[in-house]
Design an enzyme around this catalytic site. Structure first.
Site, PDB file in Angstrom:
ATOM      1  N   THR A  11     -62.620  23.676 -20.114  1.00 48.75           N
ATOM      2  CA  THR A  11     -61.916  24.852 -20.071  1.00 48.75           C
ATOM      3  C   THR A  11     -61.508  25.267 -21.792  1.00 48.75           C
ATOM      4  OG1 THR A  11     -61.064  24.315 -17.767  1.00 48.75           O
ATOM      5  CG2 THR A  11     -59.793  26.038 -19.216  1.00 48.75           C
ATOM      6  N   LYS A 200     -45.967  15.187 -24.454  1.00 46.31           N
ATOM      7  CA  LYS A 200     -45.854  16.337 -25.317  1.00 46.31           C
ATOM      8  C   LYS A 200     -44.499  16.100 -25.893  1.00 46.31           C
ATOM      9  CE  LYS A 200     -48.661  19.514 -22.613  1.00 46.31           C
ATOM     10  NZ  LYS A 200     -48.671  20.515 -21.758  1.00 46.31           N
TER      11      LYS A 200
HETATM   12  N1  HSE Z   1     -51.860  20.779 -17.518  1.00 45.20           N
HETATM   13  C1  HSE Z   1     -51.095  21.365 -18.815  1.00 45.20           C
HETATM   14  C2  HSE Z   1     -50.091  22.411 -18.383  1.00 45.20           C
HETATM   15  C3  HSE Z   1     -52.089  21.850 -19.591  1.00 45.20           C
HETATM   16  O1  HSE Z   1     -49.885  22.591 -17.329  1.00 45.20           O
HETATM   17  O2  HSE Z   1     -49.127  22.625 -19.110  1.00 45.20           O
HETATM   18  C4  HSE Z   1     -51.828  22.157 -20.805  1.00 45.20           C
HETATM   19  O3  HSE Z   1     -51.438  21.139 -21.822  1.00 45.20           O
END
Ligand code: HSE
Length: 403
Positions: A11, A200
């Protein structure tokens, strides 16, 4: 002329190719010269891709090509991505990535490896998708001592919680929609169990507070246990349920961090962050609170952040300073888990619950005839203090409250 390669045509990787090639002219102006995509490396075949001539299955072709100065790693995960990233950096190529798992686990090693080889390891897209947050932390807010970061860092779970709150959609249906839109991880448990948000907040905390914070140092809880009843109580109390990542600098210089669903007051701007959007509040000693908002997941928003890093590197080839922080360790994090107020729902009489919690605000709910009750504690408690107060009482649900 800068030459690049993309590792991983999923993606994000396909979005990077689309943005790099589709915006070639304006990118050339901003980068002080053209940026050419020379290779795309993937083990799969893509017979319908418009970039047929660029595909290779052999990474070593890229590794050995001295013309390639910047490599985009959008493979994801640790194994191959870590190996290829190390090899690119050792070969004197800068690497740009959206791979939060790799940065959260190996960011210290890879940023230092890059610096030793005179190149950079950049990862703006690893947090907040298209939202600029890494560069603001390291550059625009550099005058501040940063004190706290609180964010909605996962688009998939925010989408699910929004759909559950607005339409009463069942969890599974909302998750399927998020997957169909390309937001969710390959293994969506990384989203719904909070691991993606954890990675994160680790990256943000490492940058903001200067020492590597690892995912296993951050207590993490997901959203799969949130029920429509909790949604109802939250709404009746003037709050929304949001999955937050938080990292706070403690007076002793350690970091206290956690990830979990929180009740957020409607007056807090984070409560207005809906759907796939992410929102991140950063507190600095000079600026106070500043908030970053935008699309936190998806092909083109994430590609936007990746390509911005590529442009930065192409433009500042000779003098781009590496992004670095110090080694982590057990003493980087606070010994005491974060204290907050709590929302507790239990099958008990209201006064019994309130007394057990040492006081607090009882919550009402429409049509509550199950003999259950919910209360928000009066003061901040650590998880252990809360557990002691609850004693033998078995709560149906326990969520943190953001104040
Ligand atoms: N799976 C992650 C989200 C993608 O939904 O934020 C982006 O880091």
């Amino acid at each position: 002329m800068t030459k690049t390669a993309i590792l991983g045509y999923g993606t994000v990787g396909s979005g990077v190719a689309e943005v790099l090639c589709g915006h070639a002219d304006s990118i050339a102006r901003k980068a002080d010269g053209p940026i050419a995509l020379k290779y795309i490396c993937d083990v799969r075949d893509f017979p319908d891709s418009p970039y047929q001539d660029l595909f290779t299955k052999d990474f070593s072709v890229i590794e050995r090509d001295p013309e390639v100065g910047i490599v985009v790693e959008t493979i994801g995960g640790i194994g191959v991505a870590l190996d290829f990233t190390r090899r690119c950096l050792r070969a004197g190529k800068s690497v740009v990535t959206s791979n939060k798992e790799l940065v959260a686990m190996h960011g210290y090693e890879l940023t230092h490896l890059a610096a030793e080889n005179g190149v950079c390891y950049l990862f703006e897209a690893s947090v907040g998708g298209g939202i600029p947050i890494i560069r603001p932390l390291t550059q625009c807010l550099a005058a501040n001592d940063l004190l706290e970061i609180t964010g909605i860092l996962n688009g998939t779970t925010n989408y699910i919680l929004t759909r559950m709150a607005r339409a009463g959609a069942p969890f599974a249906e909302a998750l399927k929609e998020a997957q169909a839109n390309g937001y969710a991880e390959r293994d969506p448990s990384a989203d719904v169990e909070g691991h993606d948000a954890c990675r994160k907040i680790c990256i943000l905390a490492s940058i903001a507070f200067g020492r590597h914070i690892y995912p296993d140092q951050v207590p993490t809880e997901g959203i799969s246990h949130i029920t429509p009843t909790d949604m109802d109580y939250a709404e009746q109390s003037g709050r929304k349920i949001k999955l937050l990542g938080r990292a706070v600098l403690m007076p002793d210089g350690t970091v206290s961090a956690c990830v979990g669903p929180h009740l957020v007051d409607l007056e807090n701007p984070l409560a207005g962050v809906e759907d796939v959007f992410n929102g991140i509040t950063v507190r600095g000693d000079a600026i106070g609170d500043v908030m970053f908002y935008g699309r936190g997941a998806g092909k083109l928003p994430t590609a936007s952040a990746v390509v911005a890093d590529v442009i930065d590197l192409a433009r500042n080839r000779e003098h781009r300073k590496p992004l670095l922080w110090e080694k982590g360790g057990p003493d980087a994090v606070s010994a005491q888990p974060m204290a907050t107020r709590w929302y507790v729902r239990a099958q008990t009489r209201p006064e019994e619950l309130r007394t057990a919690l040492g006081g607090g605000q009882l919550l009402a709910r429409r049509g509550n005839e199950n003999g259950e009750t919910a209360c928000i504690t009066a003061g901040a408690l650590t998880p252990e203090e809360l557990r002691q107060r609850l004693g033998a009482l078995q709560p149906l649900s326990v969520l943190r409250v953001l104040d």
